[in-house]
Design an enzyme around this catalytic site. Structure first.
Site, PDB file in Angstrom:
ATOM      1  N   TYR A  98       0.825  -1.205   0.000  1.00 12.67           N
ATOM      2  CA  TYR A  98       0.000   0.000   0.000  1.00 12.67           C
ATOM      3  C   TYR A  98       0.860   1.255   0.000  1.00 12.67           C
ATOM      4  O   TYR A  98       0.486   2.268  -0.583  1.00 12.67           O
ATOM      5  CB  TYR A  98      -0.955  -0.008   1.198  1.00 12.67           C
ATOM      6  CG  TYR A  98      -2.158  -0.898   0.993  1.00 12.67           C
ATOM      7  CD1 TYR A  98      -3.300  -0.428   0.362  1.00 12.67           C
ATOM      8  CD2 TYR A  98      -2.150  -2.221   1.423  1.00 12.67           C
ATOM      9  CE1 TYR A  98      -4.404  -1.232   0.172  1.00 12.67           C
ATOM     10  CE2 TYR A  98      -3.240  -3.040   1.238  1.00 12.67           C
ATOM     11  CZ  TYR A  98      -4.362  -2.546   0.608  1.00 12.67           C
ATOM     12  OH  TYR A  98      -5.451  -3.368   0.398  1.00 12.67           O
ATOM     13  N   GLU A 140      -8.189  -7.393   5.247  1.00 16.27           N
ATOM     14  CA  GLU A 140      -7.365  -8.433   4.637  1.00 16.27           C
ATOM     15  C   GLU A 140      -6.619  -9.254   5.678  1.00 16.27           C
ATOM     16  O   GLU A 140      -6.471 -10.482   5.530  1.00 16.27           O
ATOM     17  CB  GLU A 140      -6.407  -7.794   3.624  1.00 16.27           C
ATOM     18  CG  GLU A 140      -7.135  -7.312   2.373  1.00 16.27           C
ATOM     19  CD  GLU A 140      -6.434  -6.188   1.640  1.00 16.27           C
ATOM     20  OE1 GLU A 140      -5.210  -6.023   1.830  1.00 16.27           O
ATOM     21  OE2 GLU A 140      -7.113  -5.465   0.886  1.00 16.27           O
ATOM     22  N   ARG A 204      -5.519 -15.448 -12.398  1.00 15.21           N
ATOM     23  CA  ARG A 204      -6.914 -15.112 -12.690  1.00 15.21           C
ATOM     24  C   ARG A 204      -7.806 -15.786 -11.655  1.00 15.21           C
ATOM     25  O   ARG A 204      -7.507 -16.887 -11.198  1.00 15.21           O
ATOM     26  CB  ARG A 204      -7.318 -15.557 -14.100  1.00 15.21           C
ATOM     27  CG  ARG A 204      -8.671 -14.987 -14.547  1.00 15.21           C
ATOM     28  CD  ARG A 204      -8.944 -15.345 -15.990  1.00 15.21           C
ATOM     29  NE  ARG A 204     -10.216 -14.803 -16.457  1.00 15.21           N
ATOM     30  CZ  ARG A 204     -10.383 -13.615 -17.019  1.00 15.21           C
ATOM     31  NH1 ARG A 204      -9.332 -12.845 -17.201  1.00 15.21           N
ATOM     32  NH2 ARG A 204     -11.564 -13.208 -17.423  1.00 15.21           N
ATOM     33  N   GLN A 205      -8.896 -15.116 -11.277  1.00 23.22           N
ATOM     34  CA  GLN A 205      -9.853 -15.695 -10.339  1.00 23.22           C
ATOM     35  C   GLN A 205     -10.931 -16.468 -11.082  1.00 23.22           C
ATOM     36  O   GLN A 205     -11.422 -16.012 -12.126  1.00 23.22           O
ATOM     37  CB  GLN A 205     -10.516 -14.617  -9.482  1.00 23.22           C
ATOM     38  CG  GLN A 205      -9.628 -14.003  -8.436  1.00 23.22           C
ATOM     39  CD  GLN A 205      -8.964 -12.730  -8.888  1.00 23.22           C
ATOM     40  OE1 GLN A 205      -9.280 -12.199  -9.945  1.00 23.22           O
ATOM     41  NE2 GLN A 205      -8.021 -12.238  -8.100  1.00 23.22           N
ATOM     42  N   SER A 207     -14.601 -18.701 -10.155  1.00 23.30           N
ATOM     43  CA  SER A 207     -15.575 -19.171  -9.167  1.00 23.30           C
ATOM     44  C   SER A 207     -15.551 -20.690  -9.120  1.00 23.30           C
ATOM     45  O   SER A 207     -15.416 -21.361 -10.148  1.00 23.30           O
ATOM     46  CB  SER A 207     -16.985 -18.700  -9.543  1.00 23.30           C
ATOM     47  OG  SER A 207     -17.089 -17.302  -9.462  1.00 23.30           O
ATOM     48  N   THR A 270     -21.271 -19.850 -12.957  1.00 24.12           N
ATOM     49  CA  THR A 270     -20.439 -20.677 -12.078  1.00 24.12           C
ATOM     50  C   THR A 270     -20.709 -20.469 -10.584  1.00 24.12           C
ATOM     51  O   THR A 270     -20.886 -21.444  -9.856  1.00 24.12           O
ATOM     52  CB  THR A 270     -18.944 -20.505 -12.408  1.00 24.12           C
ATOM     53  OG1 THR A 270     -18.604 -19.118 -12.414  1.00 24.12           O
ATOM     54  CG2 THR A 270     -18.622 -21.097 -13.769  1.00 24.12           C
ATOM     55  N   PRO A 271     -20.749 -19.229 -10.064  1.00 26.44           N
ATOM     56  CA  PRO A 271     -21.040 -19.100  -8.630  1.00 26.44           C
ATOM     57  C   PRO A 271     -22.474 -19.457  -8.281  1.00 26.44           C
ATOM     58  O   PRO A 271     -22.729 -20.036  -7.221  1.00 26.44           O
ATOM     59  CB  PRO A 271     -20.729 -17.626  -8.329  1.00 26.44           C
ATOM     60  CG  PRO A 271     -20.854 -16.927  -9.632  1.00 26.44           C
ATOM     61  CD  PRO A 271     -20.417 -17.924 -10.662  1.00 26.44           C
ATOM     62  N   VAL A 377     -18.567  -9.440  -8.917  1.00 29.10           N
ATOM     63  CA  VAL A 377     -18.038  -8.647 -10.014  1.00 29.10           C
ATOM     64  C   VAL A 377     -16.598  -9.059 -10.271  1.00 29.10           C
ATOM     65  O   VAL A 377     -15.751  -8.938  -9.381  1.00 29.10           O
ATOM     66  CB  VAL A 377     -18.094  -7.130  -9.704  1.00 29.10           C
ATOM     67  CG1 VAL A 377     -17.545  -6.328 -10.877  1.00 29.10           C
ATOM     68  CG2 VAL A 377     -19.524  -6.712  -9.388  1.00 29.10           C
TER      69      VAL A 377
END
Length: 386
Positions: A98, A140, A204-205, A207, A270-271, A377
């Site tokens: 940060y 986090e 990459r994310q 679900s 998917t989710p 999102v």
């Protein structure tokens, strides 16, 4: 809470900074990657840098946070912060990063607004940044502490690679070592790290599309605009080891006995499919309305899984919209105006941003409170600030 000293400065300069942030962020990323090129290896998405999505995401989050501080003094936009924190945790963002972002972001702001920026303006926007950063750091840390292990990446072996509709593939994974496993909640996602042909690692994310718990399966469309999915489809084979994050994502099935509406489009199923599977596995007696939009029946990646789970649930109903309709389906794009929504329903939503914006607006117009509309999102969500 924004200080009394900074509040009028942010209120006065928000329109200017908001209008320029789209130009500021490319300068920021150019500075950031020039100083820290290693951040593009396994953290920042190169494809999102190319198409501008990352810049939009940063611009949207900063503008939304500052706008909230002005419009709702004394509070924080908890929903947006939670979504960002889960995404950051799935990438392994650390507290020292940060400070790195702050250094290069504010250098870019000073460059872009050199003619108008004053020490007072810089101080006020610094306060905004660290209010947001400190809130995210706290969230986090909590997310990391809740995991069953202290590792960012753990090895998982590809147990199966199964075609799932036109252009999509389901990957089923099993643990690659004895690292303790954090059970996944229905609707959560994992980050997947691969090495591209040029040697760069990218993340990459995805679900989790099947059973949750300690299993891992995800379904991905090959041509999704990124660089990770083509590698998974073309290069990864059964028996290979993938680096996978712990599960994250706060859009999960809420406890209760009220009706559930699952609305999705394309690979956004998917989710919602994971939530539907959890309801079927538990033998839930909740009323479940499954709404899905697709280009064609063959393109529906999780068709068999979702239709089977609907049949297993006594209180479930499926409605399907297709651009190429067949008997028993609706033609064109999904609209809630065509649906008899159950009273007191909770809506879970995932798909392309224009689809979600439209369905969310229709749901609110139909009387579903915004607090009962949950959406995932994957990409910039500037419209949430509106």
């Amino acid at each position: 809470m924004l200080s009394d000293k900074s509040f009028p400065v942010i209120e006065a300069t928000l329109p200017l900074v908001g209008s320029r942030i789209g130009e500021i962020t490319p300068k920021f990323y150019a500075r950031l990657f020039a100083a820290h090129p290693e951040l593009l290896d396994g953290l920042f998405s190169r494809s999102n840098q190319r198409n501008g999505n990352q810049q939009q995401a940063l611009a949207g989050s900063i503008a939304a946070f500052a706008s909230h501080l002005v419009s709702h003094p004394g509070t924080l936009p908890e929903t947006v912060l939670s979504r960002i924190a889960h995404r950051h945790a799935s990438l392994g963002i650390t507290e020292p990063q940060y400070q790195v972002v702050y250094e290069h972001l504010f250098a870019a702001i000073a460059e872009d607004l050199a003619e108008v920026i004053t020490p007072e303006i810089a101080e006020a926007w610094t306060e905004v940044y660290w209010l947001m950063a400190d809130a995210l750091i706290k969230l986090e840390k909590g997310l990391y502490a809740a995991q069953a292990n202290g590792k960012m990446w753990t090895p998982w072996k590809v147990a199966a690679k199964t075609p799932a509709g036109t252009g999509s593939m389901t990957f089923t994974l099993e643990p690659g070592d004895d690292t303790p496993i954090t059970p996944a909640l229905p609707g959560q996602y994992v980050s997947v790290k691969v090495t591209l042909p040029d040697g760069l690692r990218q993340v990459r994310q995805y679900s989790l599309s099947g059973d949750a718990g300690t299993s891992r399966s995800f379904t991905t469309k090959k041509d999704d605009g990124g660089e990770v999915s083509p590698v998974l489809h073309n290069t990864v084979e059964v028996g290979d080891i993938l680096e996978i994050s712990n599960p994250y994502g706060e859009i999960t099935l809420k406890e209760g006995d009220g009706p559930v509406v699952l609305a999705s489009a394309g690979i956004g199923c998917t989710p919602t499919a994971s939530i539907l599977r959890s309801l079927a596995e538990s033998g839930s007696d909740r009323q479940v309305l499954v709404l899905h939009a697709e280009s064609s029946l063959d393109s529906w990646a999780l068709r068999d899984q979702m239709t089977d789970d609907v049949e297993r649930l006594e209180g479930a109903e499926l409605q399907l919209w297709l651009e190429q309709p067949v008997a028993g389906t609706k033609e064109g794009f999904m609209s809630l105006r065509e649906v008899d929504l159950p009273a007191n329903a909770s809506l879970y939503l995932c798909g392309p941003l224009p689809f979600m914006k439209n369905i969310r607006n229709e749901a609110i117009n139909a009387g579903i409170p915004a607090t009962k509309i949950h959406y995932e999102v994957f990409g910039p969500d500037i419209w949430l600030a509106n």
